[in-house]
Motif scaffolding. Structure first.
Motif, PDB file in Angstrom:
ATOM      1  N   LEU A  71     -33.131  29.434 -39.453  1.00  0.00           N
ATOM      2  CA  LEU A  71     -32.761  30.617 -40.253  1.00  0.00           C
ATOM      3  C   LEU A  71     -31.042  30.962 -39.838  1.00  0.00           C
ATOM      4  CD1 LEU A  71     -35.512  32.945 -40.951  1.00  0.00           C
ATOM      5  CD2 LEU A  71     -34.644  31.043 -42.279  1.00  0.00           C
ATOM      6  N   SER A  72     -30.670  30.394 -38.754  1.00  0.00           N
ATOM      7  CA  SER A  72     -29.233  30.798 -37.872  1.00  0.00           C
ATOM      8  C   SER A  72     -28.195  30.623 -39.003  1.00  0.00           C
ATOM      9  CB  SER A  72     -29.241  30.205 -36.577  1.00  0.00           C
ATOM     10  OG  SER A  72     -29.229  28.781 -36.895  1.00  0.00           O
ATOM     11  N   GLY A  73     -28.254  29.682 -39.743  1.00  0.00           N
ATOM     12  CA  GLY A  73     -27.290  29.156 -40.513  1.00  0.00           C
ATOM     13  C   GLY A  73     -26.840  30.357 -41.548  1.00  0.00           C
ATOM     14  N   THR A 121     -33.917  36.282 -31.700  1.00  0.00           N
ATOM     15  CA  THR A 121     -32.814  36.590 -31.523  1.00  0.00           C
ATOM     16  C   THR A 121     -31.902  35.666 -30.238  1.00  0.00           C
ATOM     17  OG1 THR A 121     -33.605  38.102 -29.872  1.00  0.00           O
ATOM     18  CG2 THR A 121     -33.610  38.852 -32.139  1.00  0.00           C
ATOM     19  N   PHE A 122     -32.496  35.064 -29.472  1.00  0.00           N
ATOM     20  CA  PHE A 122     -31.752  34.335 -28.336  1.00  0.00           C
ATOM     21  C   PHE A 122     -31.168  33.183 -29.141  1.00  0.00           C
ATOM     22  CE2 PHE A 122     -31.241  30.932 -25.367  1.00  0.00           C
ATOM     23  CZ  PHE A 122     -30.424  31.305 -24.602  1.00  0.00           C
ATOM     24  N   ALA A 123     -31.926  32.411 -29.897  1.00  0.00           N
ATOM     25  CA  ALA A 123     -31.733  31.367 -30.821  1.00  0.00           C
ATOM     26  C   ALA A 123     -30.566  31.580 -31.558  1.00  0.00           C
ATOM     27  CB  ALA A 123     -32.709  30.641 -31.369  1.00  0.00           C
ATOM     28  N   THR A 124     -30.659  32.644 -32.375  1.00  0.00           N
ATOM     29  CA  THR A 124     -29.548  33.072 -33.428  1.00  0.00           C
ATOM     30  C   THR A 124     -28.181  33.396 -32.716  1.00  0.00           C
ATOM     31  OG1 THR A 124     -31.455  34.060 -34.818  1.00  0.00           O
ATOM     32  CG2 THR A 124     -28.985  34.402 -35.444  1.00  0.00           C
ATOM     33  N   GLY A 125     -28.352  34.298 -31.549  1.00  0.00           N
ATOM     34  CA  GLY A 125     -27.282  34.195 -30.654  1.00  0.00           C
ATOM     35  C   GLY A 125     -26.569  33.088 -30.208  1.00  0.00           C
ATOM     36  N   ASP A 126     -27.613  32.261 -29.819  1.00  0.00           N
ATOM     37  CA  ASP A 126     -26.904  30.900 -29.217  1.00  0.00           C
ATOM     38  C   ASP A 126     -25.792  30.105 -30.288  1.00  0.00           C
ATOM     39  OD1 ASP A 126     -27.702  27.587 -28.940  1.00  0.00           O
ATOM     40  OD2 ASP A 126     -27.478  28.623 -27.141  1.00  0.00           O
ATOM     41  N   VAL A 127     -26.562  30.064 -31.478  1.00  0.00           N
ATOM     42  CA  VAL A 127     -25.745  29.532 -32.556  1.00  0.00           C
ATOM     43  C   VAL A 127     -24.337  30.224 -32.972  1.00  0.00           C
ATOM     44  CG1 VAL A 127     -25.600  28.899 -35.151  1.00  0.00           C
ATOM     45  CG2 VAL A 127     -27.693  28.339 -33.668  1.00  0.00           C
ATOM     46  N   ALA A 128     -24.451  31.558 -32.809  1.00  0.00           N
ATOM     47  CA  ALA A 128     -23.276  32.350 -33.132  1.00  0.00           C
ATOM     48  C   ALA A 128     -22.196  32.143 -32.014  1.00  0.00           C
ATOM     49  CB  ALA A 128     -23.706  33.674 -33.364  1.00  0.00           C
ATOM     50  N   MET A 129     -22.357  32.076 -30.718  1.00  0.00           N
ATOM     51  CA  MET A 129     -21.613  31.987 -29.698  1.00  0.00           C
ATOM     52  C   MET A 129     -21.014  30.382 -29.726  1.00  0.00           C
ATOM     53  SD  MET A 129     -23.860  32.212 -26.284  1.00  0.00           S
ATOM     54  CE  MET A 129     -25.101  30.841 -25.788  1.00  0.00           C
TER      55      MET A 129
END
Length: 446
Positions: A71-73, A121-129
């Protein structure tokens, strides 16, 4: 006479501050995850949990991470990278603190649910950074992704050292992790003051917030990546009007699906192959050397340290190595080093060979994931979904790889179980050309 530098020029102070801030974010995210890893033995002992029970706890974090990656995209496209990071680090702090407290009061199921939220939240933040890191690479026109990932490695290794100190001082896990994550929230929120919430290169062709990494209908005539690149080139040369070209690029970006883009899938395979080499060493190398070579536990652990130091130093050197040799050569030589390091480790029963193998192995797998992220974000209009897709593919190696190596090790022994890593490295050698820099690709076509 001096001329004022444009604030968005490659070497401007704004871009340097952005780069330094993202480096700090990578390091602090590494500290957060490393702090959890460093206290896993204490959590196991406090719960009196078996290896299987701890694997189930770890599985909840992995499941949360996979859902977050899928869902990170969409999430990062809606919120933007900086805002996504701000939300995610606060959520991580709450989730990890609650998880550690619940484990400490012997409520493992509730704690595991909180751990799944942390993974999401870690995976989403990983993609964002990574998206923001790729954007600042483009702004600076210099390679920075290996350096950012070196910062993450430093942060995680340093955090595990702090975890060992906390263990020796008998500091309870909830207190230790609570203090760490409060500090991380403060540090990352301060750093994000220097991080733009959108890539300046896509400001005029904003991607619709409904985009995600799932399948979307593709244009039937040509790949979207080429269409967007062609539209941008046409606009630059005066062959298309600005608003029309911008609208066309935005429309193409909306229709684009990275899961149907062969280049993105191959880049994901490269990142997965090198990620498998990295994750397998971290999880299994000390045990393989202890069981298969009769090394003392301390010696086996030190050799793992040699692996991590080699990988981290290589990533730091990437700032100079990648511009000098290019992505393709670096990936191919890295894969050759992995093959050599794995073969030496398996075949030569000597301490010096284990050290030499760890050095080659660490140097070889250092660039796969960061170069993959850079390559996935070459097109600014589709960078968020490209990074999310490559990350999702690559992280399967960290989630499934240790289990598969463990099954092979159970049947054939851990050292022989490392041979598939050499096979995946060969795939990187074959397909490395897909990660070629856009300018180099265009030059080859001409």
């Amino acid at each position: 006479m001096t001329t004022a530098r444009h604030p968005d020029a490659p070497g401007s102070g704004r871009n340097r501050n952005w780069s330094n801030a993202i480096l700090l974010v990578f390091a602090l995210m590494g500290v957060g995850f490393g702090s959890w890893l460093g206290r896993l033995p204490a959590v196991r002992d406090h719960l009196g949990a078996s290896t299987f029970e701890m694997s189930l706890i770890g599985l909840t974090l992995a499941v949360g991470s996979v859902i977050g990656l899928i869902l990170s995209g969409r999430t990062v496209a809606i919120l933007g990278p900086a805002r996504s990071l701000a939300v995610c680090i606060v959520a991580q702090a709450l989730a990890m603190t609650c998880a550690s407290i619940l484990f400490w009061v012997h409520l493992p199921v509730a704690g595991a649910i909180c751990l799944a939220v942390y993974g999401f939240t870690f995976a989403t933040g990983d993609v964002a950074m990574n998206v923001s890191g790729a954007s600042v690479e483009r702004a600076l026109r210099r390679s920075r992704m290996p350096l950012f990932h070196a910062g993450y490695s430093f942060g995680s290794v340093g955090a595990m050292g702090m975890g060992a100190l906390a263990e020796s001082l008998r500091i309870p896990v909830p207190l230790h992790l609570g203090v760490i994550f409060v500090a991380l929230v403060a540090g990352i929120l301060l750093a994000l003051r220097f991080v733009p919430n959108a890539d300046p290169q896509t400001a005029d062709t904003e991607v619709h917030p409904s985009v995600h990494t799932g399948p979307i209908t593709l244009p039937a005539t040509e790949s979207t990546a080429e269409s967007v690149a062609g539209t941008t080139a046409g606009n630059a040369s005066g062959n298309a009007s600005g608003p029309v070209a911008g609208a066309s690029a935005a429309s193409s970006a909306r229709d684009y699906s990275p899961w149907r883009d062969p280049r993105i899938l191959i880049i994901g395979l490269i990142a997965m192959s090198m990620g498998l080499a990295e994750g397998t060493a971290a999880d299994w190398l000390p045990l393989a050397l202890a069981d298969g070579r009769d090394f003392a536990n301390s010696t086996a652990t030190l050799i793992l340290g040699v692996f991590f130091v080699s990988m981290t130093l290589s990533r730091i050197a990437g700032t100079w190595v990648l511009p000098a040799f290019g992505r393709v050569a670096v990936l191919r030589w890295g894969a050759l080093f992995v093959v050599a390091g794995v073969a030496i480790t398996i075949l030569i029963p000597a301490s010096w060979a284990a050290v030499a193998g760890a050095v080659l192995w660490g140097v070889g797998c250092a660039y796969g994931f960061p170069v993959g992220i850079s390559a996935a974000s070459d097109n600014p209009q589709t960078a968020i979904r490209g990074v999310a897709t490559v990350s999702a593919i690559a992280y399967t190696s960290f989630l499934l790889g240790p289990m598969l190596i463990g099954l092979l090790g159970e049947k054939f022994g851990l050292l022989p179980a490392f041979w598939p890593l050499a096979g995946f490295a060969v795939l990187t050698i074959v397909f490395a050309g897909s990660a070629r820099e856009p300018d180099a690709t265009a030059a080859q076509r001409r």
